[in-house]
Motif scaffolding. Structure first.
Motif, PDB file in Angstrom:
ATOM      1  N   VAL A 156      45.355  29.062  38.545  1.00  0.00           N
ATOM      2  CA  VAL A 156      45.959  29.221  37.220  1.00  0.00           C
ATOM      3  C   VAL A 156      44.848  29.431  36.202  1.00  0.00           C
ATOM      4  N   GLY A 157      44.920  30.531  35.479  1.00  0.00           N
ATOM      5  CA  GLY A 157      43.939  30.840  34.444  1.00  0.00           C
ATOM      6  C   GLY A 157      44.631  31.191  33.143  1.00  0.00           C
ATOM      7  N   TYR A 158      43.846  31.417  32.105  1.00  0.00           N
ATOM      8  CA  TYR A 158      44.426  31.728  30.792  1.00  0.00           C
ATOM      9  C   TYR A 158      43.411  32.472  29.937  1.00  0.00           C
ATOM     10  N   ASP A 159      43.940  33.181  28.928  1.00  0.00           N
ATOM     11  CA  ASP A 159      43.090  33.954  28.029  1.00  0.00           C
ATOM     12  C   ASP A 159      42.856  33.201  26.724  1.00  0.00           C
ATOM     13  N   PRO A 192      38.971  25.615  33.792  1.00  0.00           N
ATOM     14  CA  PRO A 192      38.742  24.724  32.654  1.00  0.00           C
ATOM     15  C   PRO A 192      38.492  25.478  31.355  1.00  0.00           C
ATOM     16  N   THR A 193      38.308  26.790  31.430  1.00  0.00           N
ATOM     17  CA  THR A 193      38.029  27.608  30.247  1.00  0.00           C
ATOM     18  C   THR A 193      38.840  28.893  30.337  1.00  0.00           C
ATOM     19  N   ALA A 194      38.934  29.589  29.204  1.00  0.00           N
ATOM     20  CA  ALA A 194      39.522  30.928  29.229  1.00  0.00           C
ATOM     21  C   ALA A 194      38.694  31.811  30.158  1.00  0.00           C
ATOM     22  N   CYS A 195      39.351  32.694  30.894  1.00  0.00           N
ATOM     23  CA  CYS A 195      38.652  33.560  31.833  1.00  0.00           C
ATOM     24  C   CYS A 195      39.336  34.919  31.881  1.00  0.00           C
ATOM     25  N   PRO A 196      38.613  35.967  32.258  1.00  0.00           N
ATOM     26  CA  PRO A 196      39.254  37.276  32.412  1.00  0.00           C
ATOM     27  C   PRO A 196      40.247  37.277  33.566  1.00  0.00           C
ATOM     28  N   THR A 197      41.256  38.100  33.465  1.00  0.00           N
ATOM     29  CA  THR A 197      42.227  38.203  34.552  1.00  0.00           C
ATOM     30  C   THR A 197      41.570  38.556  35.886  1.00  0.00           C
ATOM     31  N   PRO A 198      40.622  39.520  35.950  1.00  0.00           N
ATOM     32  CA  PRO A 198      40.026  39.789  37.266  1.00  0.00           C
ATOM     33  C   PRO A 198      39.278  38.594  37.867  1.00  0.00           C
ATOM     34  N   ALA A 199      38.798  37.666  37.034  1.00  0.00           N
ATOM     35  CA  ALA A 199      38.174  36.457  37.575  1.00  0.00           C
ATOM     36  C   ALA A 199      39.221  35.579  38.244  1.00  0.00           C
ATOM     37  N   LEU A 200      40.394  35.475  37.624  1.00  0.00           N
ATOM     38  CA  LEU A 200      41.501  34.730  38.225  1.00  0.00           C
ATOM     39  C   LEU A 200      41.915  35.394  39.532  1.00  0.00           C
ATOM     40  N   SER A 201      42.010  36.720  39.522  1.00  0.00           N
ATOM     41  CA  SER A 201      42.417  37.452  40.724  1.00  0.00           C
ATOM     42  C   SER A 201      41.397  37.278  41.845  1.00  0.00           C
ATOM     43  N   TRP A 202      40.105  37.295  41.499  1.00  0.00           N
ATOM     44  CA  TRP A 202      39.081  37.118  42.514  1.00  0.00           C
ATOM     45  C   TRP A 202      39.155  35.716  43.133  1.00  0.00           C
ATOM     46  N   ALA A 203      39.516  34.727  42.333  1.00  0.00           N
ATOM     47  CA  ALA A 203      39.671  33.375  42.872  1.00  0.00           C
ATOM     48  C   ALA A 203      40.781  33.342  43.924  1.00  0.00           C
ATOM     49  N   VAL A 208      48.410  32.671  38.787  1.00  0.00           N
ATOM     50  CA  VAL A 208      49.143  32.778  37.520  1.00  0.00           C
ATOM     51  C   VAL A 208      48.123  32.929  36.407  1.00  0.00           C
ATOM     52  N   MET A 209      48.268  33.961  35.603  1.00  0.00           N
ATOM     53  CA  MET A 209      47.407  34.175  34.445  1.00  0.00           C
ATOM     54  C   MET A 209      48.272  34.137  33.198  1.00  0.00           C
ATOM     55  N   ASP A 266      42.474  40.481  27.991  1.00  0.00           N
ATOM     56  CA  ASP A 266      42.238  39.644  29.178  1.00  0.00           C
ATOM     57  C   ASP A 266      41.241  40.259  30.144  1.00  0.00           C
ATOM     58  N   GLY A 267      40.566  41.332  29.720  1.00  0.00           N
ATOM     59  CA  GLY A 267      39.441  41.848  30.489  1.00  0.00           C
ATOM     60  C   GLY A 267      39.788  42.720  31.674  1.00  0.00           C
ATOM     61  N   ASP A 268      41.046  43.154  31.808  1.00  0.00           N
ATOM     62  CA  ASP A 268      41.344  44.001  32.961  1.00  0.00           C
ATOM     63  C   ASP A 268      41.446  45.485  32.603  1.00  0.00           C
ATOM     64  N   ARG A 269      41.269  45.828  31.315  1.00  0.00           N
ATOM     65  CA  ARG A 269      41.278  47.238  30.904  1.00  0.00           C
ATOM     66  C   ARG A 269      39.913  47.638  30.357  1.00  0.00           C
ATOM     67  N   VAL A 270      39.625  48.933  30.457  1.00  0.00           N
ATOM     68  CA  VAL A 270      38.345  49.467  30.024  1.00  0.00           C
ATOM     69  C   VAL A 270      38.559  50.473  28.905  1.00  0.00           C
ATOM     70  N   GLY A 271      37.600  50.507  27.988  1.00  0.00           N
ATOM     71  CA  GLY A 271      37.553  51.513  26.935  1.00  0.00           C
ATOM     72  C   GLY A 271      36.106  51.759  26.582  1.00  0.00           C
ATOM     73  N   ALA A 272      35.824  52.824  25.849  1.00  0.00           N
ATOM     74  CA  ALA A 272      34.430  53.113  25.502  1.00  0.00           C
ATOM     75  C   ALA A 272      34.361  53.983  24.257  1.00  0.00           C
ATOM     76  N   VAL A 273      33.224  53.883  23.569  1.00  0.00           N
ATOM     77  CA  VAL A 273      32.901  54.746  22.438  1.00  0.00           C
ATOM     78  C   VAL A 273      31.526  55.337  22.714  1.00  0.00           C
ATOM     79  N   ASP A 274      31.389  56.657  22.517  1.00  0.00           N
ATOM     80  CA  ASP A 274      30.134  57.339  22.778  1.00  0.00           C
ATOM     81  C   ASP A 274      29.147  57.129  21.638  1.00  0.00           C
TER      82      ASP A 274
END
Length: 484
Positions: free
Chosen positions: A49-52, A79-90, A100-101, A261-269
């Motif tokens: 179980v994780g959370y943002d 014990p702390t907020a974490c990215p969704t992929p960290a929860l998934s990796w666990a 559960v995120m 929650d850290g599972d999407r990517v974006g960028a600026v050039d």
């Protein structure tokens, strides 16, 4: 009995905090999950179980843990907020039964949500969420009017009994990222970048990894702020003003962006040009094949760019198009060797990791691309489009009444326009919404969101002017039908 109908959309259940997203309703979902896990035989494997960083996310996560513990299901609680992929990796690395995120991902700050992860780490598959909804409905029908679901057990007692263990989910995930990136190449490039976690759960993590690789890194919007500075934490152009300002002020090569929650990517050039997720998907596919030498199937959801189709054909790779939602990508990844799969929204996953989106990994790979090619992201995009043809993309989100939305979807199903912006419609694809196709690189899609009360209109064409013309005529069509 609650009058709230809980439904899982493209990625979990989401609702407005204190209206429908309440502690009682979160416990309802947790009790249904407990029954589902017991029936499926996965209860004893345990649940992470994780959370943002959203308002009360830690408290909602504790409520989920207390319910699962009361059902005698072992819980690994961050014990702390974490990215969704960290929860998934666990879930994957510990071989757990589910995850559960607590997050509403990119949604506005008044929302929170409940993402369910399967034993494989990716989004729960449609049949699993349907089973959960059936259990919820049955449990509600059996509950007396006004009766709330059981609250669960005291967390301190659950810890004492060994049913809840607090464990660092970020450290093991970071070690996994270290195995997937060419750090030597990054060290040799000496890039200057800005990292923008948009006040989300990736704050501090991506920036630290890049600093360790010798990059000059400035993090913006890294403070804890559950209001997200007044903007939805979605890495699209209208929310990236601070990133554009920072890259120009600091004269950096790029801004690397993650969502709430850290599972999407974006960028600026470097020039301040937003590099949207469609182009990022194409750049990652090109890099994985041409530089890494990896192969496998390419999976794209329905609103994805035609650049991906063309690249898959060029490389001789199997190509699949799915309905919108990464869970459909995940279904393919569980059945075949998938090289890369993703959505137009920036949720992209790659092989040799897990069948899950990972915004941090994708950003690290963008840095690797810059280090390898010696080009800015925009320069690399221009080089790619010189090879496969120009592609430009935009999206509009429209808030419509339920009646207006129904009128629009009915009209598209029964009598779609035969022409928009002067171009004849070659065919209509109803895979997920209604996509009007005008040629090999030109289309417009009308689709009701699965997580918000909006209709999204997507368009792609060979020039920005063609995209604008398509969208303008498409929005006029929506106005005429939904407002009638």
């Amino acid at each position: 009995m609650s009058d709230v109908s809980i439904r899982f959309g493209t990625d979990g259940w989401r609702a407005v905090i204190a209206e429908d997203f309440t502690f009682a309703n979160v416990r309802r979902v947790a009790w249904a999950l407990a029954e589902h896990l017991q029936a499926s035989g996965r209860a004893r494997q345990g649940v992470a179980v994780g959370y943002d960083c959203r308002f009360l996310s830690d408290r909602f996560a504790a409520a989920v843990a207390s319910v699962l513990a009361a059902a005698d299901i072992p819980v690994i609680l961050s014990p702390t907020a974490c990215p969704t992929p960290a929860l998934s990796w666990a879930v994957v690395s510990r071989r757990l039964g589910a995850g559960v995120m607590i997050t509403a991902s990119h949604n506005p700050p008044e929302y929170n949500g409940f993402k369910l992860k399967g034993w494989f780490g990716g989004p729960a598959l449609p049949e699993e969420t349907q089973q959960l909804e059936s259990i919820l409905a049955r449990q509600e029908a059996a509950r007396r009017p006004g009766q709330e679901p059981p609250r669960g057990m005291d967390l301190d007692e659950a810890r004492r009994l060994g049913r809840v263990e607090e464990a660092d989910l970020i450290g093991p995930y970071v070690e996994q990222l270290r195995r997937l990136v060419d750090w030597e190449r990054l060290r040799s490039a000496r890039l200057r970048v800005v990292v923008d976690p948009m006040h989300g759960a990736a704050r501090g993590i991506l920036a630290q990894l890049l600093r360790e690789a010798g990059l000059e890194v400035t993090e913006i919007r890294g403070e804890w702020n559950p209001g997200f500075g007044g903007l939805a934490p979605e890495p699209i152009a209208r929310n990236l003003g601070p990133a554009i300002e920072a890259v120009q002020r600091l004269q950096a090569q790029a801004v690397l962006v993650t969502d709430g929650d850290g599972d999407r990517v974006g960028a600026v050039d470097a020039t301040g040009e937003v590099v949207d997720a469609q182009r990022i998907f194409a750049l990652l596919l090109q890099h994985l094949v041409e530089v890494r030498g990896w192969r496998g199937a390419v999976i794209k959801t329905f609103a994805g760019t035609r650049m991906v189709d063309k690249l898959a054909a060029r490389y001789g790779l199997p190509f699949r198009e799915t309905p919108i939602g990464f869970k459909h990508v995940c279904e393919h990844a569980l059945k075949e060797d998938v090289l890369i799969g993703g959505e137009e929204s920036g949720g992209i996953g790659i092989k040799n990791h897990m069948p899950e989106r990972d915004g941090l990994l994708c950003n690290l790979l963008l840095a690797e691309i810059m280090a390898t090619r010696g080009r800015t992201l925009a320069e690399q995009v221009r080089a790619l489009m010189a090879e496969i043809g120009p592609h430009h993309f935009q999206r509009r989100d429209l808030r419509l009444s339920a009646e207006g939305k129904d009128r629009l979807l009915r009209r598209l199903a029964e009598d779609p326009p035969s022409r928009l912006a002067g171009w004849p419609v070659e065919r209509v694809d109803p895979l997920d919404g209604y996509k009007l196709i005008f040629g090999p690189s030109r289309w417009i899609l009308f689709r009701a969101s699965g997580t918000e009360p909006v209709v999204r209109v997507y368009a792609e064409a060979e020039s920005p002017e063609a995209v604008e013309a398509l969208l303008a005529d498409g929005l006029r069509f929506v106005d005429a039908v939904a407002g009638a």
